[in-house]
Design a protein around this motif. Structure first.
Motif, PDB file in Angstrom:
ATOM      1  N   PHE A 164       0.786  -1.236   0.000  1.00 48.60           N
ATOM      2  CA  PHE A 164       0.000   0.000   0.000  1.00 48.60           C
ATOM      3  C   PHE A 164       0.821   1.289   0.000  1.00 48.60           C
ATOM      4  O   PHE A 164       0.250   2.376   0.014  1.00 48.60           O
ATOM      5  CB  PHE A 164      -0.934   0.011   1.227  1.00 48.60           C
ATOM      6  N   LYS A 165       2.133   1.159   0.025  1.00 49.59           N
ATOM      7  CA  LYS A 165       3.011   2.333   0.032  1.00 49.59           C
ATOM      8  C   LYS A 165       2.743   3.243   1.239  1.00 49.59           C
ATOM      9  O   LYS A 165       2.795   4.469   1.148  1.00 49.59           O
ATOM     10  CB  LYS A 165       2.880   3.134  -1.264  1.00 49.59           C
ATOM     11  N   GLY A 166       2.460   2.610   2.373  1.00 46.21           N
ATOM     12  CA  GLY A 166       2.311   3.368   3.614  1.00 46.21           C
ATOM     13  C   GLY A 166       0.873   3.496   4.080  1.00 46.21           C
ATOM     14  O   GLY A 166      -0.064   2.984   3.458  1.00 46.21           O
ATOM     15  N   LYS A 167       0.718   4.211   5.196  1.00 43.59           N
ATOM     16  CA  LYS A 167      -0.598   4.345   5.824  1.00 43.59           C
ATOM     17  C   LYS A 167      -1.579   5.114   4.949  1.00 43.59           C
ATOM     18  O   LYS A 167      -2.763   4.761   4.860  1.00 43.59           O
ATOM     19  CB  LYS A 167      -0.438   5.040   7.189  1.00 43.59           C
ATOM     20  N   GLY A 168      -1.108   6.171   4.281  1.00 39.73           N
ATOM     21  CA  GLY A 168      -1.983   6.952   3.410  1.00 39.73           C
ATOM     22  C   GLY A 168      -2.515   6.128   2.259  1.00 39.73           C
ATOM     23  O   GLY A 168      -3.696   6.230   1.896  1.00 39.73           O
ATOM     24  N   GLY A 169      -1.662   5.306   1.680  1.00 40.65           N
ATOM     25  CA  GLY A 169      -2.090   4.435   0.589  1.00 40.65           C
ATOM     26  C   GLY A 169      -3.078   3.380   1.049  1.00 40.65           C
ATOM     27  O   GLY A 169      -3.975   2.987   0.296  1.00 40.65           O
ATOM     28  N   LEU A 170      -2.922   2.953   2.289  1.00 42.53           N
ATOM     29  CA  LEU A 170      -3.844   1.972   2.864  1.00 42.53           C
ATOM     30  C   LEU A 170      -5.242   2.573   3.022  1.00 42.53           C
ATOM     31  O   LEU A 170      -6.249   1.945   2.670  1.00 42.53           O
ATOM     32  CB  LEU A 170      -3.295   1.514   4.212  1.00 42.53           C
TER      33      LEU A 170
END
Length: 218
Positions: free
Chosen positions: A49-55
């Motif tokens: 997800f390329k990090g929390k924001g992407g999640l």
């Protein structure tokens, strides 16, 4: 230890994120907490997800993809069913979808109230589609002579508010009104009330029921 399939790892991350974002908020949740609850390596979150924001973006997008599909499936039947039947079924299917995804529904609707790049993208894609389909059904009902003429944007505001409120404010529902929106019976009871509200708001005075169907009286 046998390595789990990547798809299973991804699903575990999503479920952990839904729970933590729902209970602690997006900003109050760390990537480390998500990895710990999902029992996966923290690097998996970056990989998928390329990090929390992407999640969060993935969760919101997937939610609305399925939400819009529910609406589209009903809209597709507009050519051979009247608008009143379609709108009622659409409302019921949305309620069932929200109920089946209660924590995610609350998370998504809460995030939509915030101003961010992600939410602006949601507005210009999924929510514009939602408006298009709801407006088309309402306009069809007016054209059929079943729905009375009204200012459609205001009707959409009222309908969306009634549909989303139980999942946006579950604490108010349970602690003030003593209603449990997580219970299955709530969907059935609430749908009946929503259907009555829609009828009182939309059904034209020149419409009558004939053999269980609404018929415009000319």
């Amino acid at each position: 230890m046998t390595q789990q399939p990547l798809s299973e790892t991804k699903q575990k991350i999503l479920q952990a994120a839904i729970y933590l974002f729902h209970s602690k908020g997006f900003t109050g949740t760390s990537v480390r907490e998500i990895a710990s609850r999902a029992n996966v390596n923290i690097a998996h979150i970056s990989y998928y997800f390329k990090g929390k924001g992407g999640l969060l973006e993935y969760l919101v997008s997937q939610y609305y993809e399925e939400y819009i599909q529910v609406i589209e499936d009903n809209y597709a039947q507009l050519t051979y069913k009247n608008a009143h039947v379609i709108l009622n079924k659409m409302v019921l299917d949305i309620l069932n979808y929200q109920h089946a995804n209660r924590q995610l529904s609350r998370l998504v609707y809460r995030e939509v109230t915030l101003d961010s790049v992600l939410i602006r993208e949601v507005m210009t894609t999924y929510l514009m589609k939602e408006k298009y389909y709801l407006q088309a059904v309402l306009e069809q009902g007016i054209e059929e002579g079943i729905f009375r003429k009204g200012f459609i944007p205001h009707i959409i505001i009222q309908l969306r508010s009634l549909l989303h409120m139980p999942y946006l404010q579950p604490q108010y529902m349970s602690e003030v009104l003593y209603i449990q929106p997580h219970e299955t019976y709530f969907v059935h009871q609430y749908y009946k009330e929503l259907k009555n509200w829609l009828n009182s708001l939309l059904i034209d005075n020149q419409t009558k029921m004939v053999e269980g169907k609404l018929i415009a009286v000319r």
